[in-house]
Design a protein around this motif. Structure first.
Motif: not given
Length: 477
Positions: A69-78, A84-89
């Motif tokens: 909600l706060v950082y990704y415009d309310g979109q469900l990011v993955r 990219d899993i480790q950088p994402f986490l």
């Protein structure tokens, strides 16, 4: 500390009535059934592994939704790929570390709310309401001091003074949402484990499974008290819904400071949360008649949910609106009319159905007194309602809203939750979490309830189901 978990003698009344099937105490047959229902016979929620998954998974989910909600415009990011899993986490963790840390400011604000609400609960005048006979207490009844309505409006006046004087601006709640959420989670875990250990240490545990983590989750004590304050009822009303309301007010203040006006969408959430909070206060005397009070234990399931789950996951629409331009969720006038009408209609059904059921139980006990609080809606009390007298000794209501559905309050409650997501339209799926999660909880809870009723009432339950045919929506299901 033993006084915290001990069912205080001063708060108990022994029911001195004949066992005559009058709805006050059960028959001998009913007592045998109650004894079975009041013992641990099987695991719920998937047992020990299931509750571990809930206790770890839900806080993670709350952080994920907040981050989106706060950082990704309310979109469900993955993650974009396996690599990219480790950088994402790590990115997610960095957001939490920076803007959801349990800082000193959040501890001061959240702890201040708890202390203030406990203080008000102790000192404000209240309406004394007798609860239902509790099987695990030998069919004694607890007395409840119902002063939430005074506490709620005293809190509102206090907040208005703090805001206008600049001591504590309402916008600080939404600006520190992440930090406050983390502190709330810590309180949820801390109080849950503390209550388990102190209850077992003082020998007041009931209905235990013998598995440590499962018993922490379900709870060990039934009605812990500090002086006149029943902690279970206090936490259910005074903390989650007070926070939910003030988060909405905070969002409205934030909009006003940024744009010079409050959108109809944000005003909708202020109204919706006020209706819920006010209903809990003005009808607090109905709460002691509920399953939550006389049977559900005070464990992580209830404690964490009221400290953190409800106030920080039901209100995602406000978090979204407070951080996005109003043009993203502007509706036509007819849409606003439909949205507000749906909310008010659902609220009326929810309020009056809850009132009908609880006051019917009070009438059966002979402890009903009409309480003058605002708003007392038409059809909230049934005169000479129809019912089924069971062999157990209880009565099953078959009148009012309860002639059309076995759970009319759940249908109305869920409809209100849906409007809390609809208020932002299709901008984000996250504000719909409340309604999606809620329907899962309600279906699970109904399954538990109907199974218990079938065992408790036997053929009388079959008769009841033949009269009230629909579980939820009349004519459909």
């Amino acid at each position: 500390m033993a006084a915290v978990v001990h069912e205080q003698a001063s708060g108990l009344r022994k029911r001195n009535v004949a066992v005559n099937g009058n709805g006050k105490t059960p028959t001998e047959e009913g007592k045998k059934t109650d004894q079975l229902l009041d013992s641990h016979v099987e695991y719920e929620f998937g047992g020990p592994w299931g509750v571990v998954a809930i206790m770890t998974g839900f806080p993670i989910l709350m952080y994920y939704f907040w981050t989106c909600l706060v950082y990704y415009d309310g979109q469900l990011v993955r993650p974009n790929s396996v690599e990219d899993i480790q950088p994402f986490l790590l990115r997610m963790w960095e957001h939490v570390r920076q803007d959801a840390s349990p800082n000193a400011y959040a501890w001061k604000v959240y702890t201040g709310l708890i202390v203030y609400q406990l203080f008000l609960a102790m000192v404000m005048p209240g309406y004394m309401q007798e609860g239902l006979p509790v099987p695990s207490l030998g069919y004694k009844t607890l007395m409840y001091k119902c002063n939430a309505i005074w506490c709620i409006y005293t809190t509102m006046i206090t907040a208005a003074i703090l805001h206008t004087t600049g001591v504590f601006r309402m916008t600080e709640i939404i600006d520190n949402f992440g930090h406050l959420m983390t502190v709330a989670m810590i309180y949820g875990f801390g109080v849950s484990f503390f209550m388990y250990f102190i209850t077992v240490a003082t020998g007041n545990q009931i209905r235990m499974s013998g598995n440590f983590i499962y018993d922490v989750f379900m709870g060990a004590c039934l009605n812990p008290r500090i002086g006149p304050v029943d902690l279970k009822m206090w936490l259910e009303v005074r903390i989650p819904w007070v926070i939910v309301f003030f988060v909405s007010v905070s969002g409205a203040c934030k909009q006003y400071e940024q744009y010079g006006y409050v959108t109809p969408n944000m005003a909708f959430m202020v109204l919706a949360t006020w209706l819920y909070l006010n209903a809990c206060g003005k009808g607090e005397e109905c709460i002691p008649q509920t399953w939550d009070m006389f049977h559900e234990k005070w464990g992580f399931l209830v404690i964490f949910w009221n400290f953190a789950g409800v106030p920080f996951s039901y209100i995602y629409s406000v978090v979204y609106m407070a951080s996005h331009d109003p043009s993203n969720y502007r509706f036509s006038t007819p849409t606003y009319v439909l949205l507000y009408t749906t909310l008010l209609t659902a609220y009326y059904i929810w309020d009056t159905s809850m009132s009908q059921k609880s006051r019917f139980k009070m009438q059966t006990q002979g402890v009903f007194t009409y309480r003058k609080t605002f708003p007392q809606l038409p059809w909230g009390t049934l005169k000479n309602p129809s019912f089924i007298q069971t062999a157990h000794g209880n009565r099953l209501l078959t009148d009012g809203w309860w002639r059309y559905s076995r759970k009319p309050n759940y249908v109305a409650d869920w409809t209100m939750s849906l409007t809390w997501g609809l208020v932002v339209g299709t901008c984000s799926a996250i504000p719909y979490f409340y309604s999606v999660f809620f329907i899962v909880v309600l279906i699970h809870r109904c399954g538990r309830d109907f199974e218990r009723c079938a065992l408790k009432y036997g053929k009388d339950w079959d008769q009841y189901c033949s009269i009230v045919k629909y579980k939820f929506i009349p004519g459909i299901y």
